[in-house]
Design a protein around this motif. Structure first.
Motif, PDB file in Angstrom:
ATOM      1  N   MET A   1      14.835 -25.846  61.275  1.00 28.71           N
ATOM      2  CA  MET A   1      13.695 -25.006  61.607  1.00 28.71           C
ATOM      3  C   MET A   1      13.855 -24.502  63.049  1.00 28.71           C
ATOM      4  SD  MET A   1       9.601 -25.935  61.581  1.00 28.71           S
ATOM      5  CE  MET A   1       9.754 -26.887  60.107  1.00 28.71           C
ATOM      6  N   ASP A   2      13.718 -23.214  63.234  1.00 28.80           N
ATOM      7  CA  ASP A   2      13.891 -22.651  64.580  1.00 28.80           C
ATOM      8  C   ASP A   2      12.603 -22.765  65.397  1.00 28.80           C
ATOM      9  OD1 ASP A   2      12.413 -20.763  63.223  1.00 28.80           O
ATOM     10  OD2 ASP A   2      13.540 -19.051  63.957  1.00 28.80           O
ATOM     11  N   ASN A   3      12.717 -22.464  66.695  1.00 26.36           N
ATOM     12  CA  ASN A   3      11.569 -22.611  67.599  1.00 26.36           C
ATOM     13  C   ASN A   3      10.428 -21.663  67.252  1.00 26.36           C
ATOM     14  OD1 ASN A   3      12.708 -24.677  68.981  1.00 26.36           O
ATOM     15  ND2 ASN A   3      13.236 -23.505  70.795  1.00 26.36           N
ATOM     16  N   LYS A   4      10.753 -20.470  66.735  1.00 22.25           N
ATOM     17  CA  LYS A   4       9.694 -19.531  66.354  1.00 22.25           C
ATOM     18  C   LYS A   4       8.828 -20.142  65.256  1.00 22.25           C
ATOM     19  CE  LYS A   4       8.814 -14.906  64.635  1.00 22.25           C
ATOM     20  NZ  LYS A   4       9.372 -13.626  64.198  1.00 22.25           N
ATOM     21  N   GLN A   5       9.466 -20.711  64.240  1.00 20.34           N
ATOM     22  CA  GLN A   5       8.715 -21.319  63.141  1.00 20.34           C
ATOM     23  C   GLN A   5       7.940 -22.548  63.623  1.00 20.34           C
ATOM     24  OE1 GLN A   5       8.276 -19.907  60.055  1.00 20.34           O
ATOM     25  NE2 GLN A   5       6.684 -21.457  60.012  1.00 20.34           N
ATOM     26  N   LYS A   6       8.527 -23.331  64.503  1.00 23.17           N
ATOM     27  CA  LYS A   6       7.817 -24.486  65.066  1.00 23.17           C
ATOM     28  C   LYS A   6       6.577 -24.035  65.832  1.00 23.17           C
ATOM     29  CE  LYS A   6      11.811 -27.541  65.563  1.00 23.17           C
ATOM     30  NZ  LYS A   6      12.714 -28.197  66.512  1.00 23.17           N
ATOM     31  N   SER A   7       6.712 -22.942  66.577  1.00 18.04           N
ATOM     32  CA  SER A   7       5.579 -22.394  67.330  1.00 18.04           C
ATOM     33  C   SER A   7       4.469 -21.940  66.391  1.00 18.04           C
ATOM     34  CB  SER A   7       6.031 -21.221  68.199  1.00 18.04           C
ATOM     35  OG  SER A   7       6.968 -21.634  69.146  1.00 18.04           O
ATOM     36  N   LEU A   8       4.844 -21.258  65.327  1.00 16.85           N
ATOM     37  CA  LEU A   8       3.847 -20.789  64.358  1.00 16.85           C
ATOM     38  C   LEU A   8       3.168 -21.971  63.663  1.00 16.85           C
ATOM     39  CD1 LEU A   8       5.782 -17.739  62.887  1.00 16.85           C
ATOM     40  CD2 LEU A   8       3.763 -17.667  64.361  1.00 16.85           C
ATOM     41  N   ASN A   9       3.941 -22.996  63.347  1.00 24.80           N
ATOM     42  CA  ASN A   9       3.351 -24.207  62.754  1.00 24.80           C
ATOM     43  C   ASN A   9       2.360 -24.854  63.715  1.00 24.80           C
ATOM     44  OD1 ASN A   9       4.921 -23.807  60.495  1.00 24.80           O
ATOM     45  ND2 ASN A   9       6.405 -25.404  60.996  1.00 24.80           N
ATOM     46  N   LEU A  10       2.702 -24.854  64.999  1.00 24.46           N
ATOM     47  CA  LEU A  10       1.826 -25.415  66.030  1.00 24.46           C
ATOM     48  C   LEU A  10       0.514 -24.626  66.116  1.00 24.46           C
ATOM     49  CD1 LEU A  10       1.909 -27.708  68.162  1.00 24.46           C
ATOM     50  CD2 LEU A  10       2.642 -25.988  69.796  1.00 24.46           C
ATOM     51  N   LEU A  11       0.606 -23.297  66.003  1.00 22.44           N
ATOM     52  CA  LEU A  11      -0.608 -22.466  66.000  1.00 22.44           C
ATOM     53  C   LEU A  11      -1.497 -22.816  64.810  1.00 22.44           C
ATOM     54  CD1 LEU A  11       0.758 -18.944  67.016  1.00 22.44           C
ATOM     55  CD2 LEU A  11      -0.659 -20.476  68.394  1.00 22.44           C
ATOM     56  N   GLY A  12      -0.886 -23.006  63.646  1.00 28.49           N
ATOM     57  CA  GLY A  12      -1.654 -23.392  62.459  1.00 28.49           C
ATOM     58  C   GLY A  12      -2.323 -24.737  62.630  1.00 28.49           C
ATOM     59  N   LEU A  13      -1.606 -25.673  63.231  1.00 23.69           N
ATOM     60  CA  LEU A  13      -2.165 -27.005  63.486  1.00 23.69           C
ATOM     61  C   LEU A  13      -3.340 -26.921  64.468  1.00 23.69           C
ATOM     62  CD1 LEU A  13      -1.812 -30.007  62.880  1.00 23.69           C
ATOM     63  CD2 LEU A  13      -0.244 -30.135  64.806  1.00 23.69           C
ATOM     64  N   ALA A  14      -3.170 -26.098  65.519  1.00 24.76           N
ATOM     65  CA  ALA A  14      -4.251 -25.915  66.491  1.00 24.76           C
ATOM     66  C   ALA A  14      -5.479 -25.293  65.819  1.00 24.76           C
ATOM     67  CB  ALA A  14      -3.776 -25.033  67.646  1.00 24.76           C
ATOM     68  N   GLN A  15      -5.258 -24.360  64.901  1.00 28.41           N
ATOM     69  CA  GLN A  15      -6.360 -23.731  64.159  1.00 28.41           C
ATOM     70  C   GLN A  15      -7.122 -24.776  63.357  1.00 28.41           C
ATOM     71  OE1 GLN A  15      -7.689 -20.653  63.856  1.00 28.41           O
ATOM     72  NE2 GLN A  15      -8.988 -21.199  62.147  1.00 28.41           N
ATOM     73  N   ARG A  16      -6.370 -25.598  62.640  1.00 29.64           N
ATOM     74  CA  ARG A  16      -7.011 -26.607  61.787  1.00 29.64           C
ATOM     75  C   ARG A  16      -7.722 -27.691  62.596  1.00 29.64           C
ATOM     76  NH1 ARG A  16      -2.284 -25.459  59.297  1.00 29.64           N
ATOM     77  NH2 ARG A  16      -1.197 -27.372  59.880  1.00 29.64           N
TER      78      ARG A  16
END
Length: 99
Positions: free
Chosen positions: A1-16
């Motif tokens: 998994m690249d850093n872009k996808q990790k960043s997007l996953n982190l945004l989703g986690l922050a949303q939840r």
């Protein structure tokens, strides 16, 4: 998994977890009140939106990330958005490390 996808996953986690504010008016208020720790602005946002947020964030010394498209942001948080703000210092620090 690249850093872009990790960043997007982190945004989703922050949303939840309730540590993300989305929408132009709410993010502007969060920037003004220093509640926002980092602002994520879509790379394909309108010229006026980009100018407004870059100027506001520069004035209040809040970092801005522009690495994601509107589609990326919207998919990550489950809402159609152009700009979001992270309100938790830990999430903000993690997101900035991934850039």
């Amino acid at each position: 998994m690249d850093n872009k996808q990790k960043s997007l996953n982190l945004l989703g986690l922050a949303q939840r977890s309730g540590n993300l504010i989305s929408g132009e008016a709410l993010v502007l208020n969060a920037v003004r009140s220093h509640e926002a720790k980092v602002v994520v602005l879509a790379s394909d946002a309108s010229e006026n939106t980009v100018k407004q947020f870059l100027n506001k964030c520069e004035h209040y010394r809040i970092p801005v990330l522009t690495d994601f498209s509107r589609g990326d942001l919207s998919k990550a948080i489950g809402k159609i958005r152009t700009v979001v703000a992270i309100t938790d210092g830990g999430f903000a620090q993690s997101l900035q490390k991934l850039q």
